[in-house]
Each structure stands twice: as C-alpha cells, then as structure tokens.
Design an enzyme around this catalytic site. Sequence first.
Site, mmCIF file in Angstrom:
data_model
loop_
_atom_site.group_PDB
_atom_site.id
_atom_site.type_symbol
_atom_site.label_atom_id
_atom_site.label_comp_id
_atom_site.label_asym_id
_atom_site.label_seq_id
_atom_site.Cartn_x
_atom_site.Cartn_y
_atom_site.Cartn_z
ATOM 1 N N ASP A 263 1.510 3.669 0.644
ATOM 2 C CA ASP A 263 1.939 3.026 1.869
ATOM 3 C C ASP A 263 2.191 1.557 1.517
ATOM 4 O O ASP A 263 1.907 1.107 0.411
ATOM 5 C CB ASP A 263 0.877 3.198 2.971
ATOM 6 C CG ASP A 263 1.498 3.035 4.359
ATOM 7 O OD1 ASP A 263 0.940 3.557 5.330
ATOM 8 O OD2 ASP A 263 2.567 2.387 4.446
ATOM 9 N N TRP A 264 2.752 0.836 2.447
ATOM 10 C CA TRP A 264 3.216 -0.531 2.169
ATOM 11 C C TRP A 264 2.059 -1.528 2.170
ATOM 12 O O TRP A 264 1.491 -1.827 3.212
ATOM 13 C CB TRP A 264 4.268 -0.907 3.207
ATOM 14 C CG TRP A 264 5.671 -0.538 2.806
ATOM 15 C CD1 TRP A 264 6.738 -1.377 2.765
ATOM 16 C CD2 TRP A 264 6.179 0.730 2.394
ATOM 17 N NE1 TRP A 264 7.873 -0.720 2.386
ATOM 18 C CE2 TRP A 264 7.555 0.588 2.116
ATOM 19 C CE3 TRP A 264 5.606 2.000 2.191
ATOM 20 C CZ2 TRP A 264 8.373 1.636 1.683
ATOM 21 C CZ3 TRP A 264 6.416 3.047 1.748
ATOM 22 C CH2 TRP A 264 7.771 2.864 1.498
#
Length: 734
Positions: free
Chosen positions: A272-273
């Site tokens: 995920d970011w």
Amino acid sequence: MARRNSFAISIAAAALMAPALTYAKQAPAADAEARAAATVEQMSADEKVVLTHGIMALPFVPGTVIPADGLPGAGYIAGIARLGIPALTETDASLGVSWVGGARADGATPLPSGLSQAASWNPDILYKGGAMIGSEARAKGFNVLLAGGANLTRDPRNGRTFEYLSEDPLLTGILVGSAIKGVQSNHIISTIKHFALNGQETGRKFVNSVISEAAARESDLLAFQIGIEQGQPGSVMCSYNLVNGAHGCDSDWLLNQVLKRDWRYKGFVMSDWGAVPSIASALHGLDQQSGEQLDAKVFFAKDLQTKAAIDPAYAAKLADMNIRILSQIFKYHLDTNPAKPGTAIDFAANGAVAREAAEQGIVLLHNQNGALPLAASARRISVIGGYANSGVMSGAGSSQAQLPGGPSITIPLGGDGPFAALMQIQYHASSPLKAIKALNPGAQVIYRDGTTIADAVALAKKSDVAIVFATKWSTEGLDAADFSLPNGQDALIAAVAEANPNTIVVLETGNPVAMPWLAKTAAVLEAWYPGGQGGEAIANVLFGKVNPSGRLPITFPASADQLPRPAVDGYNDLEPNFTGDPPTPDAKLNADYNIEGSDVGYRWFARKQQKALFPFGFGLSYTTFASSGLKVSGLNASFTVKNTGSRQGATVGQVYLVSRAGEAKQRLVGFARVDLQPGASQVVKVTFDPRILADWKDGGWSLPAGDYAFALGDDAEHLGTPVTFHMVARRWKD
Ligand code: GLC
C-alpha cells in the site's frame, strides 16, 4: 479438492444467475512465467531494480515529477524499454477510475459502493462492473487498476466499509473474484486488497490486528483465498496494519507462508502507499514498493541492488520479485496489448452498467401496507433533504470516482497533509428529484432541503407522500463514531413522519445506520452510495419500474452494544488523522479480533443469540417468494424457490449451516440469485466449499465427523426447518 469445490460453487451459482460469462483469453500462466524467467536472465543489475518500486503519480507530495510515459493517478512504475516492458500506470480503484481531486480533470463512471454491488449477491453484476471500470481505466491509459477491496466488514463503523463487500468470506470471495475477472478482461492487472485484516481506519498504519491463525484462515484470509482462486488477480496489495505484530507488507507469515507457499500464488505483492517498513520486507514477501515518496526511504531501488550484490538471499528474492511482476505483465498482455490513452469511452453504455448495479443493490428494508411502489396516482410528492435536488452521496478517499464534469456538490472539510484534497463531502451529479419528476411528469413534486424541520413538516402535511433522503458521509482514513444519522436527520425524519404517515425514507449511507424513527415511517430503502446513475436507480425502484431485490451483505445492528467491541479500537483515544500515522513512534494500538474470531457479523449475532435491527441477507420485494425442499447430500444441496406473488421479481436463495456435530454454528454455505415471473419456480443447486464447513487446525482443514444441520434462509435470522446430513471426518491441506 477444496479448490475444485470452491470453483464448482461459483460456477453453480453463476450459472443460476446469469447467461454463461465469457472471460477474456489470457496467455497460459506457465508460458508467461517461463517468459518472465527468461527475461530476468537478460536483465542487468540496474534493470533488476526498475520494476520493484515506484511513485505516487500525484502532486500531493511536493517535488513529485510524473515521467512522460506516466499519468496523474495513484502510481507509476517505470518500464524497461530495452526489453519491451511497459511502465505500469496505476489508478484506483474498486468503484471506478478515481477522480483524485480532479488532478486529470477527466471524469469516469462511478459504480455504486462495494456494499451496494454486494447487496445484489450477483457475481455477474460484479463482473460487468469490473469489466466496465477496467475498460475506462484502459481507455485512459492505465494498465493497473487497484481494485478488489476484499476486507471483511468486521467493524461496521469502518470508514471504508462502503468500499468493501460483506461480512462473510464466501460472499466476499465469490463476488470480489468476479469483479477482478471483469477488470482483467481488459488486458490490465487488478489487485485484491488490503491483505490482510485491515479492519479499521483509526490508526490504520499502526493498529495491530490480533487474531489466532485458525480464526484468520476461516474468515478474512478465506475471503482472499476464494477471491484469488476465482479472480486470479495479478497483484495482491498488502495492508498498512500489523497482524500479530508484523506489518501486513512485512509479514513473512502472510506473504511467504500463507499467500505464496500455501496458496501457491504466482502474482506479485505490491505495498500500500507508504506501507513499507524496511528493506527486509523484500525477504518477507513484498515484491514492489508503491508510492515510495510516502515511505521513510526508497528501499527497493539502489539499496536493494546493493543488498542483492552481496547477499545471495536478497539476490534470489530479487530475481523472484521480477519474475512475479513480469509474469503478470505477460499473462495479461500489458506489453503486447498496451493501454492507449485517449481511447473513446461510451459513457451512456457504462452509465447503464452502473445503474443496473445500483438497482440490484437497493434493499427494501420496510414497506408498510404496500406504500411502495409509489402509485401513479400520487399527485403531490414532497422530496426532502439529502441534496436530492442535486445528486447522490459518494464515499471519499482514494476510491472516489466522479462523472465527467465532476461532483455536483463539494463541501471541503479542510485538514492538512498529502491527502487534504480528498477530504471533501461530494455528491455525484445524478439527481433523484430530477429522476422522480421524469417518471411522474403529471405530479406536483416539490423539493425542500430539510435544513428547517418546520419548513419540511409544512410541506409534508400538504403532500400525498413525503420522501426524505438521508445521507451519511464516510471516508477512507476516518471511522464512524456511531450509527446515528448526522446533521439532525433523525429528528427531521421523525417530524416529517409525524406530519405525514405516508413518509418514505431513502438512505444513502456508507455503513449500517440506526433508525429510531422506523416505526413511524411507511417505507425505507437502503440505496447505499448508489453511483453515477444513482438518482435514476432510486426513482426506478420507488415507482416500481424495478422490483427491489437487494439483500443485506452486512448486519444492521440494533445497537453498538451488540458488537464485539463497544467502539472502534483507539477511536476515543486518538486524535483522528486521515493518514492513520501513530501519534508517537512507539504508539501501540491493538484490535483484538479473537473476541469474535471467525464469527464475523451474523455469525457473531447467532453465537450471542442477538436480534439485529436488520439481519444479514435481509431484503423485501414488491412480490413474495417461498423457498422449500432443501436436500443435502455431502457437499451438494438443492432447493426450490417460488415467486408466490403477482409480479416478476428476484430474490436470493440462501443456505446456512446451523449446527455441526451437535454444536450451534451458523455459516453461509451457499447462495443463488433467481429471477422469477409470478407463479414460476426454479430448482437451485449449490455445491458447498468444504472449507466453509471446516476448522483450520494444525496446518490444514479439518472436517469433524457428525451430523451437520443446514437450513434455507430468507436471511440469517429467518431460517427454515433444518435438514441434517452425516459427514465423515476429513482432513486436507490447501
Ligand atoms: C491508499 C489506499 C489504497 C489505494 C492506495 C493508492 O492509501 O489504502 O486502497 O489503492 O493508497 O491510492
């Protein structure tokens, strides 16, 4: 064995629900993998750390430069032109090509929320929705769609509940698998996310989901396992939260042992970011660092190259990382069938896909004395609140898509940090009022915004019917405090219903809500966040052009006291912040999922013998149905559904395990949506996935011997007479 059965159930269920689905042809996985291995052999040391990391391709972080072959969107991974490998241009998300605050100033077709799509209990709806948003992503030049939100709605107050599908692993797995198949039918890669046990937004980057392996395998992980089997996503996105002390993107157990070893997953794991804790995550199963500007460091570039040059373990991992990424690029033809920006989009046709999904997702919760469908004789209709004159509510965060032209209403909420631009209450430009007027041109339809109760009451008193639209905003990054409707809407509904007993409530909510006014109203529709044609879908159901067939994919509690946790963990202690970062580096936050274990949602309510406000699987129709004749033999079951009313309609036949070897245990084991003319009936056949019946024990599945009782259900609480079948003990590995 298990794999075949889960496959069988989806075919049996899908066959009952829709004409045969056709999926895009893809290169046999083995060829793609062999080609990937050969390509890695040709890579230089520098090239081996090109595909392993990339940026968030948005201006939210100062200094971000989007390369010429990139697009403003969630992410960009450079390609390797020398080897014919395209860049990966990544967009969010499960509900359509995301608007990203208008960064590209181009719109897309927003699907209704995940809960809405799931309320159709129809894999074909998820497939068509995925195929549509995937086609728009491709037409805009994206070749990766960060779709496939598959987290169980373990806490119904989670701010991202609207993005997810359900509280049940079977329903979630089959539906998300169909959505992913649809996305990838466009020769682009889909993700499935967020792996795993990403159950809340409060403290999402440091909350530690504590759960036994057995409970995880039988619930959240099983949803992903079925979704991956059914959908074959090119990538799995690991989660921000910790699971039993290790970050989702750094968990050797989740990524190397469960996903890659036990499930034999051949795709790649993207982070995920801003979810990568260290370079060691590469050894723990992470293959690609996404949104690298948001991490403490770009670990998977030069640092990884240096490690691989001196450490054979990293060298071997790095080769595998590249093989996994390349094999999915080749399997889904991203190189030979590249996405071309500027391809024409048929927004009318795509809008019809979104409208059909919304129509099948609307759930009729309450309908006194046939208040709905609205009679054509209704001459004076008051429409109150919910910005119904302008649009329908949409959920916020990375998943938010908007129609061309953007939102009809934007209410900025301020805030700071890289995602402040996403902190806005926005409505899709699809007006229920306009659609109601179009369906009933002869009626006097008057709108009031509902901000003044006395004004709304005065109008309601003079109307044949009063329709109150009530909305509740939800967003990634923030959880809900409770189940109440905000901004005095509960009082508004109660006052209008007092003034006019023919009051209909249309809810546009991202989560279950409380309904203190329910007994005073004539009818209630849950329309969720109904997407880019939500206004039309709502009007079609109100006037009976469409017979509502939605069934709740999530339990509506009668009170928060019925839940495993009185509040979302940390909600009352932490300063809310959208990113979910810890207030201090050593901050700790545990979410104890061992309270309920694998008994999420209706399973918990059954275990505690609690009555919900509206149970999982519940939904009314403008006709009536009867299910009967359940027969079970081993893993196969059949039953008959009949339309006992006077008009065409669809319903969802549901089969539940209700006890096993003498112990009460409720689990959804089969379902099928059937569409019937009045008086018609259909025999439904389902095949149980044995993993749903089994326990996870000592590294495998274990089916205890004994009598298993099964029952047909109109929903999880209204069950028919059980039938039993004696199962022999079985054990098997994934
Ligand atoms: C977000 C979300 C994820 C999304 C990604 C890219 O923080 O958790 O669902 O795909 O970042 O926007």
